[in-house]
Motif scaffolding. Sequence first.
Motif, short mmCIF file in Angstrom:
data_model
loop_
_atom_site.label_atom_id
_atom_site.label_comp_id
_atom_site.label_asym_id
_atom_site.label_seq_id
_atom_site.Cartn_x
_atom_site.Cartn_y
_atom_site.Cartn_z
N UNK A 207 8.43 -29.29 -10.57
CA UNK A 207 9.78 -29.68 -10.14
C UNK A 207 10.43 -30.62 -11.15
N UNK A 208 9.65 -31.53 -11.73
CA UNK A 208 10.20 -32.46 -12.72
C UNK A 208 10.70 -31.71 -13.94
N UNK A 209 9.95 -30.69 -14.33
CA UNK A 209 10.35 -29.90 -15.49
C UNK A 209 11.64 -29.13 -15.25
N UNK A 210 11.81 -28.61 -14.02
CA UNK A 210 13.03 -27.88 -13.68
C UNK A 210 14.25 -28.79 -13.79
N UNK A 211 14.12 -30.03 -13.29
CA UNK A 211 15.22 -30.99 -13.36
C UNK A 211 15.50 -31.39 -14.79
N UNK A 212 14.45 -31.52 -15.57
CA UNK A 212 14.61 -31.94 -16.97
C UNK A 212 15.27 -30.86 -17.81
N UNK A 213 14.84 -29.62 -17.65
CA UNK A 213 15.38 -28.51 -18.43
C UNK A 213 16.75 -28.09 -17.91
N UNK A 214 16.96 -28.25 -16.60
CA UNK A 214 18.25 -27.87 -16.02
C UNK A 214 18.33 -26.38 -15.73
N UNK A 215 17.54 -25.92 -14.77
CA UNK A 215 17.49 -24.50 -14.45
C UNK A 215 18.41 -24.13 -13.30
N UNK A 216 19.51 -24.87 -13.15
CA UNK A 216 20.43 -24.59 -12.04
C UNK A 216 20.97 -23.17 -12.14
N UNK A 217 21.36 -22.77 -13.36
CA UNK A 217 21.91 -21.42 -13.56
C UNK A 217 20.88 -20.36 -13.20
N UNK A 218 19.62 -20.60 -13.59
CA UNK A 218 18.55 -19.65 -13.30
C UNK A 218 18.35 -19.53 -11.79
N UNK A 219 18.33 -20.67 -11.09
CA UNK A 219 18.15 -20.67 -9.64
C UNK A 219 19.30 -19.92 -8.97
N UNK A 220 20.54 -20.19 -9.42
CA UNK A 220 21.71 -19.53 -8.84
C UNK A 220 21.69 -18.03 -9.11
N UNK A 221 21.22 -17.65 -10.29
CA UNK A 221 21.15 -16.22 -10.61
C UNK A 221 20.14 -15.52 -9.71
N UNK A 222 18.96 -16.13 -9.54
CA UNK A 222 17.97 -15.58 -8.61
C UNK A 222 18.59 -15.44 -7.22
N UNK A 223 19.30 -16.47 -6.79
CA UNK A 223 19.91 -16.48 -5.45
C UNK A 223 20.96 -15.40 -5.31
N UNK A 224 21.84 -15.29 -6.31
CA UNK A 224 22.94 -14.32 -6.26
C UNK A 224 22.42 -12.89 -6.22
N UNK A 225 21.53 -12.56 -7.14
CA UNK A 225 21.02 -11.19 -7.23
C UNK A 225 20.22 -10.83 -5.99
#
Length: 458
Positions: free
Chosen positions: A256-274
Motif C-alpha cells: 500500500x505504501x508503494x502504491x501511494x508513493x508511485x501514484x497508481x490512482x490512474x491505474x486503479x481508476x482504469x481497473x475500476x472503469x473497465x
Amino acid sequence: MERFFRLKELGTNVRTEIMAGLTTFMAMAYILAVNPSILGTAGLDWNGVFLATALSAGIFTIVMGLFVNFPVALAPGMGLNAYFASVIIASQATDTPITPAMGLTAVFISGIIFFILTVTQIRQMLVDAVPDSLKHAITVGIGLFITVIGLKNSGLMSISVESINNIEKGVFTPLQGFESVIGIGSFSDPNMLYTILALFLIAILMVLRVPGALLFGILGTTVIAMITGFVDVQAVFTNQKWVPDFSSMLIWHFDFAGVLEVGLITVVLTFTFVELFDTFGTLIGTANRAGIMKNPVEGKKRIGKAMFVDAIGVSGGAVLGTSTVTAFVESSAGIAQGGRSGLTAVTTGICFLLAIFLSPIVALIPGSATSAALIIVGVLMMQSVKDIDFQDMVSAIPAFLTMAFMGFTYSIANGISFGIVSYVVLAAVSNLFGKGKYKIHWIMWVLAILIIARYLYM
C-alpha cells in the motif's frame, strides 16, 4: 438439489445443469494456462499464478452459484490481466518502477471501490438506467467479442503486426493496409485446421439437435487430437505437476505504501472503469441469454447479488495473487447448453478446484476445441439482434456502435461506452427538437460525462 436451485421453476434439470457447467469450464479452461503466461511476463511465478487462477475461479464461481443461483462463472479476466502486466513491464524503464505487489494492491483497491458501489446500489441502478435497445446490443456485442476471441486464438483470423507498423510509419494508408492487417490464417497451421474440424463437428451436432452438442464437440475434437498426435499426451503428463505447490502463491502480497508513493490512482481508476462495464455487459448479456430478464424484478435482484459476488471476487483474487477476477463471457457457452441455475456455476467451480490436482488432464484440451465453441456461441448470442428496433435511429445507431466497437476494438468497455454516449446525445437532440420522447436516466448523463472524461484524460 431440485428445490435449492429451483430447477423445475427455471425449466431445467440436474443433468442439463451439470452438462452446462462442464461446457462452461471447458470453454474457460484456457485461462488456466493463459493467465500464468501473461502475468509471468510481469515477474509473477507461473505456478503461483496457476494456483491462484484455479482457486479464485473455483471459489468465487461456487459462491456465485450457491448464493445468487446464477449460471455465470468468474475467473481472472482477459484484457485486464494484459493491462496489469503491461503497466508493470512498461514501468521498469522509468524512475518509479511498479512491482507485482503494487499491481495486486491496485486491483485490491479497485475491488473495494466496487464493493462500495454495489452496497450503495449504484451498480444495480445501471440495469434501470440503460435502455432495452442497448441491453440487447450488449448481448449481441459480447457474441461478436467472444467470436473474435475464438477466431484470434484459433489462428483463423490473422493480425499482421508488420502491416500495423507500416501504417504508423506512413508506408501506406490504413485503407490500403487494412486487408493486410486483418486476414485469414494459414491453412498449414494445424491449430487452425483442428478449429475448423471442431467448428463443423459442433455445428453438425447442433443441426442434428444433439443435447450437449458443445460439450461433445469439444470432447470429440480432443480425442481426435490425441489419436492423431496433435496433442502430445506424454509431454503434457510429463510437464504438468500432479501435486500442487502452494508455497509459490503470492497470498496477501500487497504494498500500500508503494502504491501511494508511485501514484497508481490512474491505474486503479482504469481497473475500476473497465471492470464496471465489462461485468455489467457480461451479466446483462448472459442474463438475457438465460431468460433471466424475462422477469425484470427477479432479474434485477439476481444481477444485483451477482454484482456483489463479483465485487468480492475482484479483491479476493488479488489476495490470492492474481489480476482482476470478473464474470466471464464464456459462461455463455454453458448457458447455450441449457444452464439456467446456480448448479451450472457450482459444477464449473468444482471443475476449477479439481484442476489444481488434475492439471495434466486439463492441459489435454486443445485451444482449437474451445475456440470453435466460442465461435458457435457467438452465433447463438447474435439472436438477440432481432429485438432491436433498427427503424428507430435513436435506438439503432447506439446499438450498432455498441456491437461494432465491442467486436472490432476487442473491448466490451469500448462498445458500451460508445453506445451510452451516442444514445444520450441522439435522444437529447431528438427530445430537444420534438422528434421523439426518449427517457434519459440521470445515470446515463453521469456515465456519458465520465466516459468522455475518461477517454480525454486517461
